[in-house]
Each structure stands twice: as C-alpha cells, then as structure tokens.
Motif scaffolding. Structure first.
Motif, PDB file in Angstrom:
ATOM      1  N   GLU A 115       0.806  -1.220   0.000  1.00  0.00           N
ATOM      2  CA  GLU A 115       0.000   0.000   0.000  1.00  0.00           C
ATOM      3  C   GLU A 115       0.844   1.276   0.000  1.00  0.00           C
ATOM      4  O   GLU A 115       0.570   2.197  -0.750  1.00  0.00           O
ATOM      5  N   HIS A 116       1.868   1.323   0.820  1.00  0.00           N
ATOM      6  CA  HIS A 116       2.703   2.522   0.889  1.00  0.00           C
ATOM      7  C   HIS A 116       4.102   2.284   0.351  1.00  0.00           C
ATOM      8  O   HIS A 116       4.952   3.173   0.400  1.00  0.00           O
ATOM      9  N   GLY A 117       4.353   1.082  -0.137  1.00  0.00           N
ATOM     10  CA  GLY A 117       5.631   0.774  -0.753  1.00  0.00           C
ATOM     11  C   GLY A 117       6.820   1.137   0.109  1.00  0.00           C
ATOM     12  O   GLY A 117       6.859   0.838   1.304  1.00  0.00           O
ATOM     13  N   LEU A 118       7.766   1.803  -0.495  1.00  0.00           N
ATOM     14  CA  LEU A 118       9.006   2.151   0.177  1.00  0.00           C
ATOM     15  C   LEU A 118       8.926   3.468   0.926  1.00  0.00           C
ATOM     16  O   LEU A 118       9.894   3.865   1.581  1.00  0.00           O
ATOM     17  N   ILE A 119       7.788   4.123   0.861  1.00  0.00           N
ATOM     18  CA  ILE A 119       7.629   5.406   1.553  1.00  0.00           C
ATOM     19  C   ILE A 119       7.485   5.189   3.063  1.00  0.00           C
ATOM     20  O   ILE A 119       8.045   5.943   3.862  1.00  0.00           O
ATOM     21  N   ALA A 169      17.440   8.221  -0.600  1.00  0.00           N
ATOM     22  CA  ALA A 169      17.547   8.409  -2.052  1.00  0.00           C
ATOM     23  C   ALA A 169      17.221   7.119  -2.802  1.00  0.00           C
ATOM     24  O   ALA A 169      16.466   7.139  -3.785  1.00  0.00           O
ATOM     25  N   ILE A 170      17.762   5.994  -2.352  1.00  0.00           N
ATOM     26  CA  ILE A 170      17.554   4.743  -3.081  1.00  0.00           C
ATOM     27  C   ILE A 170      16.111   4.269  -2.938  1.00  0.00           C
ATOM     28  O   ILE A 170      15.534   3.719  -3.883  1.00  0.00           O
ATOM     29  N   CYS A 171      15.502   4.509  -1.778  1.00  0.00           N
ATOM     30  CA  CYS A 171      14.083   4.136  -1.619  1.00  0.00           C
ATOM     31  C   CYS A 171      13.199   4.956  -2.553  1.00  0.00           C
ATOM     32  O   CYS A 171      12.296   4.403  -3.201  1.00  0.00           O
ATOM     33  N   PHE A 172      13.448   6.252  -2.641  1.00  0.00           N
ATOM     34  CA  PHE A 172      12.653   7.075  -3.552  1.00  0.00           C
ATOM     35  C   PHE A 172      12.898   6.664  -4.999  1.00  0.00           C
ATOM     36  O   PHE A 172      11.962   6.607  -5.798  1.00  0.00           O
ATOM     37  N   LEU A 179       9.988   5.320  -7.426  1.00  0.00           N
ATOM     38  CA  LEU A 179       9.694   5.999  -8.692  1.00  0.00           C
ATOM     39  C   LEU A 179       9.793   5.056  -9.891  1.00  0.00           C
ATOM     40  O   LEU A 179       9.130   5.269 -10.907  1.00  0.00           O
ATOM     41  N   MET A 180      10.617   4.019  -9.773  1.00  0.00           N
ATOM     42  CA  MET A 180      10.756   3.027 -10.845  1.00  0.00           C
ATOM     43  C   MET A 180       9.764   1.873 -10.682  1.00  0.00           C
ATOM     44  O   MET A 180       9.873   0.860 -11.371  1.00  0.00           O
ATOM     45  N   ASN A 181       8.825   2.023  -9.748  1.00  0.00           N
ATOM     46  CA  ASN A 181       7.837   0.973  -9.458  1.00  0.00           C
ATOM     47  C   ASN A 181       8.502  -0.341  -9.048  1.00  0.00           C
ATOM     48  O   ASN A 181       8.047  -1.418  -9.415  1.00  0.00           O
ATOM     49  N   GLN A 182       9.567  -0.236  -8.276  1.00  0.00           N
ATOM     50  CA  GLN A 182      10.294  -1.402  -7.786  1.00  0.00           C
ATOM     51  C   GLN A 182      10.017  -1.652  -6.306  1.00  0.00           C
ATOM     52  O   GLN A 182      10.895  -2.061  -5.558  1.00  0.00           O
ATOM     53  N   GLY A 192      10.739  -5.278   2.198  1.00  0.00           N
ATOM     54  CA  GLY A 192      11.288  -6.028   3.328  1.00  0.00           C
ATOM     55  C   GLY A 192      12.710  -5.591   3.662  1.00  0.00           C
ATOM     56  O   GLY A 192      13.060  -5.430   4.836  1.00  0.00           O
ATOM     57  N   LEU A 193      13.529  -5.399   2.624  1.00  0.00           N
ATOM     58  CA  LEU A 193      14.894  -4.926   2.850  1.00  0.00           C
ATOM     59  C   LEU A 193      14.890  -3.526   3.464  1.00  0.00           C
ATOM     60  O   LEU A 193      15.691  -3.234   4.360  1.00  0.00           O
ATOM     61  N   ALA A 194      13.994  -2.669   2.990  1.00  0.00           N
ATOM     62  CA  ALA A 194      13.917  -1.310   3.538  1.00  0.00           C
ATOM     63  C   ALA A 194      13.538  -1.351   5.017  1.00  0.00           C
ATOM     64  O   ALA A 194      14.134  -0.650   5.839  1.00  0.00           O
ATOM     65  N   TRP A 195      12.566  -2.181   5.362  1.00  0.00           N
ATOM     66  CA  TRP A 195      12.183  -2.302   6.773  1.00  0.00           C
ATOM     67  C   TRP A 195      13.315  -2.917   7.594  1.00  0.00           C
ATOM     68  O   TRP A 195      13.529  -2.531   8.747  1.00  0.00           O
TER      69      TRP A 195
END
Length: 144
Positions: free
Chosen positions: A3-7, A71-74, A78-81, A88-91
């Motif tokens: 739902e909120h992705g990497l944000i 930066a890498i999360c945004f 933006l690339m829909n990745q 999971g890696l971001a968390w």
C-alpha cells in the motif's frame, strides 16, 4: 506492490531520527545545566564529556548513511520497484538502524555496533543493486 511501498520505511526512519533528536536534548540540556555549561561557551571537549555524547553521535550518524537509504528508496519507488523483497529490505534497514541507535545510546559496545552497521550497509547495497538492475545496469554495460 504494498500500500505505501518504500515510503513507509522512509517515514519510519525519519520519525526515529526525530525521536533520537528529542532524546538528545532531553539528556543534553539537563547535563549541561548540571555541569554549569552555557551553550555559547561550551567547548567540544566539554560536550564530548557529557553523558549525552553517544546520543549526539548517533543522531549525527542518522544524518549520514541514511541519506543514501532515502535516495535509493525514492528511486526504487519511482521506478515501481516496491516489490515485497525491496520493502522487506527497507524495513530491515530501518530496524537495524534503530537497533544501532539503541546500542550506541546505551551500552555502546563498539563491536556490536560495528556488526549492526555492516549488516545494515549490506542491506543498503542490496537495495542499490536492485535499483541498478531495474535501470538495466546490472551487467555494468554502461561502463563500456
């Protein structure tokens, strides 16, 4: 994907950074008052001798490597990745940075802190590799 992705992990790490800032001033101001240090007159040595020094150092650390994380999360978002693996890696990165903060601000066992930092750095490298793959750079053909 989510739902909120990497944000969401980005916002969570910003919130954690602000919590560390509050913790810093909640400990630093009383320590300065107790030591009778006036803010305008404080030397670096005096500030480093305060009990809040490790918290201040950690807050500074949260302004360093995590900027790459943001930066890498945004970029990935933006690339829909925003796949489950990237989210999971971001968390995982956020969790590791929180643990790193708690270790540094409490026991400050350097070898433990360093291990956590290395693992978080590897997670950040994985996210960056995924961004490179999404850009088609995984084979490094852009270098030729």
């Amino acid at each position: 994907m989510s739902e909120h992705g990497l944000i969401a992990p980005v916002v969570a790490l910003v919130i954690w950074s602000l919590i560390m800032l509050i913790w810093l001033y909640a400990t630093r101001i009383p320590a300065m008052q107790k030591a009778k240090i006036r803010p305008g007159d404080a030397t670096r040595a005096q500030m480093e001798a305060l009990p809040s020094a490790t918290i201040a150092n950690n807050y500074n650390h949260l302004m360093e490597q995590p900027t790459i994380f943001y930066a890498i999360c945004f970029a990935l978002q933006l690339m829909n990745q925003d796949s489950h693996i990237n989210v999971g890696l971001a968390w995982a990165y956020v969790g590791l940075r929180v643990i790193h903060s708690l270790v540094q601000a409490t026991t400050n066992i350097i070898i433990v802190r360093f291990a956590i930092f290395i693992i978080a750095s590897i997670v950040l490298m994985m996210l960056t590799f995924h961004a490179a793959v999404a850009l088609g750079w995984a084979n490094l053909s852009f270098l030729h």
